[in-house]
Design a protein around this motif. Sequence first.
Motif, PDB file in Angstrom:
ATOM      1  N   LEU A  64       0.829  -1.201   0.000  1.00 59.61           N
ATOM      2  CA  LEU A  64       0.000   0.000   0.000  1.00 59.61           C
ATOM      3  C   LEU A  64       0.864   1.252   0.000  1.00 59.61           C
ATOM      4  O   LEU A  64       0.624   2.199  -0.760  1.00 59.61           O
ATOM      5  CB  LEU A  64      -0.919  -0.002   1.221  1.00 59.61           C
ATOM      6  CG  LEU A  64      -1.798   1.241   1.424  1.00 59.61           C
ATOM      7  CD1 LEU A  64      -2.856   1.337   0.337  1.00 59.61           C
ATOM      8  CD2 LEU A  64      -2.448   1.199   2.810  1.00 59.61           C
ATOM      9  N   ASN A  65       1.893   1.272   0.831  1.00 58.34           N
ATOM     10  CA  ASN A  65       2.735   2.457   0.918  1.00 58.34           C
ATOM     11  C   ASN A  65       3.650   2.614  -0.290  1.00 58.34           C
ATOM     12  O   ASN A  65       4.020   3.737  -0.644  1.00 58.34           O
ATOM     13  CB  ASN A  65       3.535   2.434   2.227  1.00 58.34           C
ATOM     14  CG  ASN A  65       2.734   3.010   3.374  1.00 58.34           C
ATOM     15  OD1 ASN A  65       2.630   4.226   3.543  1.00 58.34           O
ATOM     16  ND2 ASN A  65       2.127   2.134   4.168  1.00 58.34           N
ATOM     17  N   ALA A  66       3.994   1.513  -0.940  1.00 57.20           N
ATOM     18  CA  ALA A  66       4.739   1.615  -2.194  1.00 57.20           C
ATOM     19  C   ALA A  66       3.876   2.286  -3.261  1.00 57.20           C
ATOM     20  O   ALA A  66       4.353   3.130  -4.040  1.00 57.20           O
ATOM     21  CB  ALA A  66       5.184   0.231  -2.658  1.00 57.20           C
ATOM     22  N   GLU A  67       2.595   1.934  -3.290  1.00 57.60           N
ATOM     23  CA  GLU A  67       1.657   2.599  -4.212  1.00 57.60           C
ATOM     24  C   GLU A  67       1.533   4.075  -3.864  1.00 57.60           C
ATOM     25  O   GLU A  67       1.521   4.940  -4.748  1.00 57.60           O
ATOM     26  CB  GLU A  67       0.273   1.944  -4.130  1.00 57.60           C
ATOM     27  CG  GLU A  67       0.148   0.634  -4.846  1.00 57.60           C
ATOM     28  CD  GLU A  67      -1.291   0.137  -4.856  1.00 57.60           C
ATOM     29  OE1 GLU A  67      -2.179   0.816  -4.299  1.00 57.60           O
ATOM     30  OE2 GLU A  67      -1.534  -0.931  -5.443  1.00 57.60           O
ATOM     31  N   TYR A  68       1.424   4.361  -2.569  1.00 54.51           N
ATOM     32  CA  TYR A  68       1.270   5.749  -2.145  1.00 54.51           C
ATOM     33  C   TYR A  68       2.499   6.578  -2.515  1.00 54.51           C
ATOM     34  O   TYR A  68       2.381   7.730  -2.944  1.00 54.51           O
ATOM     35  CB  TYR A  68       1.018   5.809  -0.637  1.00 54.51           C
ATOM     36  CG  TYR A  68       0.813   7.209  -0.103  1.00 54.51           C
ATOM     37  CD1 TYR A  68      -0.185   8.038  -0.608  1.00 54.51           C
ATOM     38  CD2 TYR A  68       1.619   7.713   0.925  1.00 54.51           C
ATOM     39  CE1 TYR A  68      -0.385   9.321  -0.121  1.00 54.51           C
ATOM     40  CE2 TYR A  68       1.427   8.986   1.416  1.00 54.51           C
ATOM     41  CZ  TYR A  68       0.429   9.791   0.897  1.00 54.51           C
ATOM     42  OH  TYR A  68       0.242  11.071   1.376  1.00 54.51           O
ATOM     43  N   GLU A  69       3.665   5.990  -2.377  1.00 62.75           N
ATOM     44  CA  GLU A  69       4.893   6.698  -2.756  1.00 62.75           C
ATOM     45  C   GLU A  69       4.881   7.018  -4.245  1.00 62.75           C
ATOM     46  O   GLU A  69       5.280   8.121  -4.656  1.00 62.75           O
ATOM     47  CB  GLU A  69       6.118   5.862  -2.397  1.00 62.75           C
ATOM     48  CG  GLU A  69       7.439   6.579  -2.646  1.00 62.75           C
ATOM     49  CD  GLU A  69       8.643   5.791  -2.167  1.00 62.75           C
ATOM     50  OE1 GLU A  69       9.773   6.210  -2.483  1.00 62.75           O
ATOM     51  OE2 GLU A  69       8.455   4.755  -1.496  1.00 62.75           O
ATOM     52  N   ARG A  70       4.429   6.060  -5.070  1.00 63.63           N
ATOM     53  CA  ARG A  70       4.322   6.319  -6.511  1.00 63.63           C
ATOM     54  C   ARG A  70       3.290   7.413  -6.779  1.00 63.63           C
ATOM     55  O   ARG A  70       3.478   8.236  -7.681  1.00 63.63           O
ATOM     56  CB  ARG A  70       3.953   5.037  -7.270  1.00 63.63           C
ATOM     57  CG  ARG A  70       5.012   3.963  -7.178  1.00 63.63           C
ATOM     58  CD  ARG A  70       5.002   3.023  -8.388  1.00 63.63           C
ATOM     59  NE  ARG A  70       3.686   2.528  -8.747  1.00 63.63           N
ATOM     60  CZ  ARG A  70       3.100   1.467  -8.209  1.00 63.63           C
ATOM     61  NH1 ARG A  70       3.718   0.796  -7.239  1.00 63.63           N
ATOM     62  NH2 ARG A  70       1.908   1.084  -8.614  1.00 63.63           N
ATOM     63  N   TYR A  71       2.225   7.418  -5.986  1.00 65.06           N
ATOM     64  CA  TYR A  71       1.213   8.475  -6.136  1.00 65.06           C
ATOM     65  C   TYR A  71       1.829   9.842  -5.851  1.00 65.06           C
ATOM     66  O   TYR A  71       1.611  10.808  -6.601  1.00 65.06           O
ATOM     67  CB  TYR A  71       0.044   8.219  -5.186  1.00 65.06           C
ATOM     68  CG  TYR A  71      -0.998   9.320  -5.198  1.00 65.06           C
ATOM     69  CD1 TYR A  71      -1.994   9.350  -6.166  1.00 65.06           C
ATOM     70  CD2 TYR A  71      -0.963  10.349  -4.260  1.00 65.06           C
ATOM     71  CE1 TYR A  71      -2.935  10.375  -6.191  1.00 65.06           C
ATOM     72  CE2 TYR A  71      -1.894  11.372  -4.276  1.00 65.06           C
ATOM     73  CZ  TYR A  71      -2.877  11.377  -5.247  1.00 65.06           C
ATOM     74  OH  TYR A  71      -3.795  12.397  -5.272  1.00 65.06           O
ATOM     75  N   LEU A  72       2.610   9.931  -4.764  1.00 60.98           N
ATOM     76  CA  LEU A  72       3.230  11.205  -4.406  1.00 60.98           C
ATOM     77  C   LEU A  72       4.177  11.694  -5.506  1.00 60.98           C
ATOM     78  O   LEU A  72       4.333  12.905  -5.703  1.00 60.98           O
ATOM     79  CB  LEU A  72       3.987  11.067  -3.084  1.00 60.98           C
ATOM     80  CG  LEU A  72       3.138  10.840  -1.830  1.00 60.98           C
ATOM     81  CD1 LEU A  72       4.038  10.633  -0.606  1.00 60.98           C
ATOM     82  CD2 LEU A  72       2.202  12.028  -1.572  1.00 60.98           C
ATOM     83  N   LYS A  73       4.785  10.771  -6.219  1.00 64.10           N
ATOM     84  CA  LYS A  73       5.714  11.116  -7.294  1.00 64.10           C
ATOM     85  C   LYS A  73       4.999  11.356  -8.621  1.00 64.10           C
ATOM     86  O   LYS A  73       5.643  11.677  -9.619  1.00 64.10           O
ATOM     87  CB  LYS A  73       6.751  10.002  -7.470  1.00 64.10           C
ATOM     88  CG  LYS A  73       7.690   9.846  -6.278  1.00 64.10           C
ATOM     89  CD  LYS A  73       8.639   8.679  -6.500  1.00 64.10           C
ATOM     90  CE  LYS A  73       9.602   8.515  -5.339  1.00 64.10           C
ATOM     91  NZ  LYS A  73      10.501   7.330  -5.529  1.00 64.10           N
TER      92      LYS A  73
END
Length: 243
Positions: A64-73
Amino acid sequence: MGKAKVMILGTFHLRYTPDLYRRDIGGIDNSERQQEIRQVINHVKEFRPTKIAFEVVKRENDRLNAEYERYLKGELELEVDEVHQFGFPIAAESGHSQVYAVDWMESVGNRGIGEVYEWAKANQPELFNLIEEAYQKPARASMENINHIYELIQHVNDDQVIRLSHESYMALARIGKGEDYVGIDWLRWWYQRNLIIYKNLAELIAPDERIVLLIGGSHIHLISQFFKESNLAEVVPASLYLQ
């Protein structure tokens, strides 16, 4: 330092699932739908959340947080679900560096909800019909008559809707005969799941924390009840921010 606050934001699922709170609203890429989603995001942000938690099983927290990091980028292709459409924007625009998975979905050897209803249909047709006519049909019909995403979220978080949703589970508890507690066989899993979600959320509590949990509307009653009875955090109804 003040007492932590928890907002349990009931959602419907943006694409088909077997859940009670589901609504196939079609495409959401057009500007009108995105404005409706933006309306939800802006109202929830007024709560000033410090943490955002999701109906995602806890073991998938890293994913989930890997997806969120990609979202932030700006690198994530958004899916049609409430995590990507509502949750990630709320977290990002609130300045959060991470998000939290708090759900649990393990089997404990119980009957599934579908099996419970099939048993009732065959063995307790009067109770089956009562549940269908008094709860299931009205719940489906009430959502089908609303086509605006923000209004659907308001509906799911309405006090009367929350009360009737939980009341339907109390009717389901009556399914069974003699010492064959068919409905309770599923409900024990349902209570266990919500208690585990409460426990996982409780681990995030600290003074002055303001936590938002995005989760299907049928969970609102129990998780709110657990927090109220624990005296661990103040439960803030999402409806207060969805005016």
